[in-house]
Design a protein around this motif. Structure first.
Motif, PDB file in Angstrom:
ATOM      1  N   ASP A  28     -16.813 -31.967  41.221  1.00 47.00           N
ATOM      2  CA  ASP A  28     -16.396 -30.611  41.618  1.00 47.00           C
ATOM      3  C   ASP A  28     -15.180 -30.680  42.542  1.00 47.00           C
ATOM      4  N   GLY A  29     -15.240 -31.600  43.483  1.00 44.43           N
ATOM      5  CA  GLY A  29     -14.137 -31.750  44.437  1.00 44.43           C
ATOM      6  C   GLY A  29     -12.839 -32.105  43.730  1.00 44.43           C
ATOM      7  N   LEU A  30     -12.947 -32.999  42.766  1.00 44.08           N
ATOM      8  CA  LEU A  30     -11.760 -33.409  42.000  1.00 44.08           C
ATOM      9  C   LEU A  30     -11.160 -32.206  41.277  1.00 44.08           C
ATOM     10  N   LEU A  31     -12.026 -31.318  40.808  1.00 45.64           N
ATOM     11  CA  LEU A  31     -11.579 -30.156  40.037  1.00 45.64           C
ATOM     12  C   LEU A  31     -11.187 -28.984  40.935  1.00 45.64           C
ATOM     13  N   GLY A  32     -11.213 -29.189  42.233  1.00 46.66           N
ATOM     14  CA  GLY A  32     -10.874 -28.112  43.153  1.00 46.66           C
ATOM     15  C   GLY A  32     -12.005 -27.106  43.282  1.00 46.66           C
ATOM     16  N   GLY A  33     -13.241 -27.567  43.092  1.00 51.72           N
ATOM     17  CA  GLY A  33     -14.400 -26.697  43.301  1.00 51.72           C
ATOM     18  C   GLY A  33     -15.298 -26.545  42.092  1.00 51.72           C
ATOM     19  N   GLY A  34     -14.829 -26.972  40.939  1.00 55.90           N
ATOM     20  CA  GLY A  34     -15.643 -26.871  39.718  1.00 55.90           C
ATOM     21  C   GLY A  34     -14.774 -26.506  38.535  1.00 55.90           C
ATOM     22  N   ILE A  35     -15.429 -26.220  37.406  1.00 56.30           N
ATOM     23  CA  ILE A  35     -14.706 -25.819  36.198  1.00 56.30           C
ATOM     24  C   ILE A  35     -14.270 -24.358  36.356  1.00 56.30           C
ATOM     25  N   GLU A  36     -12.991 -24.092  36.196  1.00 58.60           N
ATOM     26  CA  GLU A  36     -12.457 -22.751  36.452  1.00 58.60           C
ATOM     27  C   GLU A  36     -12.539 -21.826  35.246  1.00 58.60           C
ATOM     28  N   THR A  37     -12.790 -20.535  35.535  1.00 65.77           N
ATOM     29  CA  THR A  37     -12.612 -19.534  34.490  1.00 65.77           C
ATOM     30  C   THR A  37     -11.105 -19.299  34.314  1.00 65.77           C
ATOM     31  N   ARG A  38     -10.744 -18.616  33.235  1.00 65.91           N
ATOM     32  CA  ARG A  38      -9.341 -18.333  32.899  1.00 65.91           C
ATOM     33  C   ARG A  38      -8.522 -19.586  32.646  1.00 65.91           C
ATOM     34  N   THR A  39      -9.190 -20.691  32.485  1.00 67.52           N
ATOM     35  CA  THR A  39      -8.485 -21.965  32.343  1.00 67.52           C
ATOM     36  C   THR A  39      -9.133 -22.772  31.228  1.00 67.52           C
ATOM     37  N   MET A  40      -8.310 -23.571  30.561  1.00 65.73           N
ATOM     38  CA  MET A  40      -8.840 -24.519  29.597  1.00 65.73           C
ATOM     39  C   MET A  40      -8.902 -25.879  30.281  1.00 65.73           C
ATOM     40  N   THR A  41     -10.066 -26.472  30.301  1.00 66.44           N
ATOM     41  CA  THR A  41     -10.225 -27.797  30.895  1.00 66.44           C
ATOM     42  C   THR A  41     -10.513 -28.799  29.792  1.00 66.44           C
ATOM     43  N   GLU A  42      -9.697 -29.818  29.730  1.00 62.76           N
ATOM     44  CA  GLU A  42      -9.888 -30.849  28.711  1.00 62.76           C
ATOM     45  C   GLU A  42     -10.471 -32.106  29.342  1.00 62.76           C
ATOM     46  N   PHE A  43     -11.538 -32.624  28.740  1.00 61.26           N
ATOM     47  CA  PHE A  43     -12.047 -33.938  29.121  1.00 61.26           C
ATOM     48  C   PHE A  43     -11.682 -34.901  28.013  1.00 61.26           C
ATOM     49  N   PHE A  44     -10.926 -35.926  28.338  1.00 59.06           N
ATOM     50  CA  PHE A  44     -10.606 -36.908  27.314  1.00 59.06           C
ATOM     51  C   PHE A  44     -10.969 -38.304  27.782  1.00 59.06           C
ATOM     52  N   GLY A  45     -11.287 -39.146  26.806  1.00 54.60           N
ATOM     53  CA  GLY A  45     -11.682 -40.508  27.142  1.00 54.60           C
ATOM     54  C   GLY A  45     -12.333 -41.177  25.955  1.00 54.60           C
ATOM     55  N   GLU A  46     -12.633 -42.455  26.128  1.00 49.41           N
ATOM     56  CA  GLU A  46     -13.186 -43.239  25.029  1.00 49.41           C
ATOM     57  C   GLU A  46     -14.632 -42.813  24.720  1.00 49.41           C
ATOM     58  N   PHE A  47     -15.198 -43.378  23.659  1.00 51.71           N
ATOM     59  CA  PHE A  47     -16.585 -43.067  23.288  1.00 51.71           C
ATOM     60  C   PHE A  47     -17.521 -43.463  24.433  1.00 51.71           C
ATOM     61  N   GLY A  48     -18.529 -42.658  24.639  1.00 52.74           N
ATOM     62  CA  GLY A  48     -19.501 -42.969  25.676  1.00 52.74           C
ATOM     63  C   GLY A  48     -19.022 -42.713  27.096  1.00 52.74           C
ATOM     64  N   SER A  49     -17.864 -42.081  27.243  1.00 54.04           N
ATOM     65  CA  SER A  49     -17.343 -41.890  28.604  1.00 54.04           C
ATOM     66  C   SER A  49     -17.959 -40.668  29.290  1.00 54.04           C
ATOM     67  N   GLY A  50     -18.710 -39.865  28.538  1.00 51.88           N
ATOM     68  CA  GLY A  50     -19.454 -38.777  29.174  1.00 51.88           C
ATOM     69  C   GLY A  50     -18.990 -37.379  28.823  1.00 51.88           C
ATOM     70  N   LYS A  51     -18.079 -37.271  27.875  1.00 51.04           N
ATOM     71  CA  LYS A  51     -17.538 -35.954  27.513  1.00 51.04           C
ATOM     72  C   LYS A  51     -18.646 -35.000  27.057  1.00 51.04           C
ATOM     73  N   THR A  52     -19.477 -35.471  26.119  1.00 51.55           N
ATOM     74  CA  THR A  52     -20.530 -34.613  25.572  1.00 51.55           C
ATOM     75  C   THR A  52     -21.587 -34.293  26.627  1.00 51.55           C
ATOM     76  N   GLN A  53     -21.861 -35.247  27.491  1.00 49.03           N
ATOM     77  CA  GLN A  53     -22.852 -34.998  28.547  1.00 49.03           C
ATOM     78  C   GLN A  53     -22.354 -33.909  29.500  1.00 49.03           C
ATOM     79  N   ILE A  54     -21.086 -33.936  29.824  1.00 46.57           N
ATOM     80  CA  ILE A  54     -20.525 -32.893  30.695  1.00 46.57           C
ATOM     81  C   ILE A  54     -20.609 -31.531  30.001  1.00 46.57           C
ATOM     82  N   CYS A  55     -20.320 -31.498  28.711  1.00 44.74           N
ATOM     83  CA  CYS A  55     -20.412 -30.232  27.963  1.00 44.74           C
ATOM     84  C   CYS A  55     -21.837 -29.676  28.017  1.00 44.74           C
ATOM     85  N   HIS A  56     -22.819 -30.539  27.812  1.00 42.14           N
ATOM     86  CA  HIS A  56     -24.210 -30.095  27.902  1.00 42.14           C
ATOM     87  C   HIS A  56     -24.501 -29.548  29.303  1.00 42.14           C
TER      88      HIS A  56
END
Ligand code: GTP
Ligand code: MG
Length: 305
Positions: free
Chosen positions: A78-106
């Motif tokens: 949250d701190g890295l993101l400036g408080g969390g995932i923002e509305t009005r914004t598109m946030t992209e998570f990118f990285g290799e397989f198993g890096s946690g993208k799908t877990q964050i989406c859940h």
């Protein structure tokens, strides 16, 4: 607006809010065979939806201050993101397989449902799954851990599997109307946004066509975020060690497929065990540096020392 009128508008070439917003009531009335007053109302609605008018700088400031945030369940992230995932914004998570993208989406599709005092928006989620990796069991576990009733939490997530890139774009089109009817949706997730496009448009000669289609889709999503004050989360698998023989140049240069699209880009990397590293890329207004978080049975959490 009824489906019949909508179809008439689309047939007449008015297939976007922008096209309608700048049409003259007379033209629209004739083209779609609707009364002038209806045309006037539709145009006004389109303009309101797009917020087409001058704003003062103070209004722009207030809009920015109104941006709301969804917790990731990791204070560090949250701190890295400036408080969390923002509305009005598109946030992209990118990285290799198993890096946690799908877990964050859940996790976000659960957390958006939390009340504001717990870091949510008391909202619902739309989850577009292109890879078939959505697991209701995971939602159930994360919801329980977050103190939500699991069945209610699952009932608040609208799930759709996108079969191919055209289907994915069609879903993007439909979302416009779906969210207008379901304003409690506060996050739209596309996991992954790129996989169908990569699989279908192979080879250098198709790169331009692929990028064009993908851009259209990303534009759809950005507009949703702005019009409906919701968060958009997309994921993008990027190989850790690009293998030139599989020659996907967009991957080779570091996954900059979405480079020019406005929003926040977060790179994820695997670390030891259940630890993952997150880093913000090209966002001058956010702090630099990396943080570590963990993927646990309960979901995304701060890493223990
Ligand atoms: P790709 O979609 O393959 O590119 O990967 P991804 O970045 O989406 O990875 P994902 O989010 O699927 O992360 C997978 C990791 O999450 C696994 O390696 C596990 O470490 C962890 N994980 C997934 N499910 C569970 C679970 O039920 N319990 C726990 N403790 N960890 C899990
Ligand atoms: Mg995944």
């Amino acid at each position: 607006m009824g489906q019949a009128v909508l179809n008439k508008l689309i047939d007449a070439g008015y297939s976007s809010l922008e096209a309608i917003a700048v049409a003259s009531p007379q033209d629209l009335s004739v083209a779609a065979g609707i009364p002038l007053t209806t045309a006037q109302r539709i145009i006004k609605e389109a303009r309101d939806a797009l917020d087409i008018r001058f704003k003062t700088a103070l209004e722009v400031k207030k809009e920015r201050m109104n941006v709301r945030k969804i917790t990731t369940s990791s204070q560090a992230l949250d701190g890295l993101l400036g408080g969390g995932i923002e509305t009005r914004t598109m946030t992209e998570f990118f990285g290799e397989f198993g890096s946690g993208k799908t877990q964050i989406c859940h996790q976000i599709s659960v957390n958006v449902q939390l009340p504001p005092e717990k870091g949510g928006l008391s909202g619902k989620a739309v989850y577009i799954d292109t890879e078939g990796t959505f697991r209701w069991e995971r939602i159930e576990a994360m919801a329980k851990a977050a103190g939500l009733d699991p069945d209610t939490a699952m009932d608040n997530i609208y799930y759709m599997r996108a079969i191919n890139s055209d289907h994915q774009i069609a879903i993007g089109d439909d979302l416009q109307e779906f969210i207008a009817k379901n304003p409690s949706v506060k996050v739209v997730i596309v996991d992954s946004v790129t996989s169908h496009f990569r699989a279908e448009y192979t080879g250098r000669e198709n790169l331009a066509a692929r990028q064009q289609k993908l851009n259209k889709h990303l534009h759809q999503l950005t507009r949703l975020a702005e019009i409906y004050d919701l968060a958009v989360i997309i994921t993008n698998q990027v190989m850790a060690r690009p293998d030139m023989f599989y020659g996907d140049p967009t991957v080779a240069v570091g996954g900059h497929t979405l480079y020019h699209v406005p929003g926040i880009r977060v790179q994820l990397k695997k670390s030891r065990g259940n630890k993952r590293i997150a880093r913000i890329v090209d966002a001058p207004h956010l702090p630099e540096g990396e943080i570590v978080f963990a993927i646990t049975e309960e979901g995304i959490r701060d890493a223990e020392e």
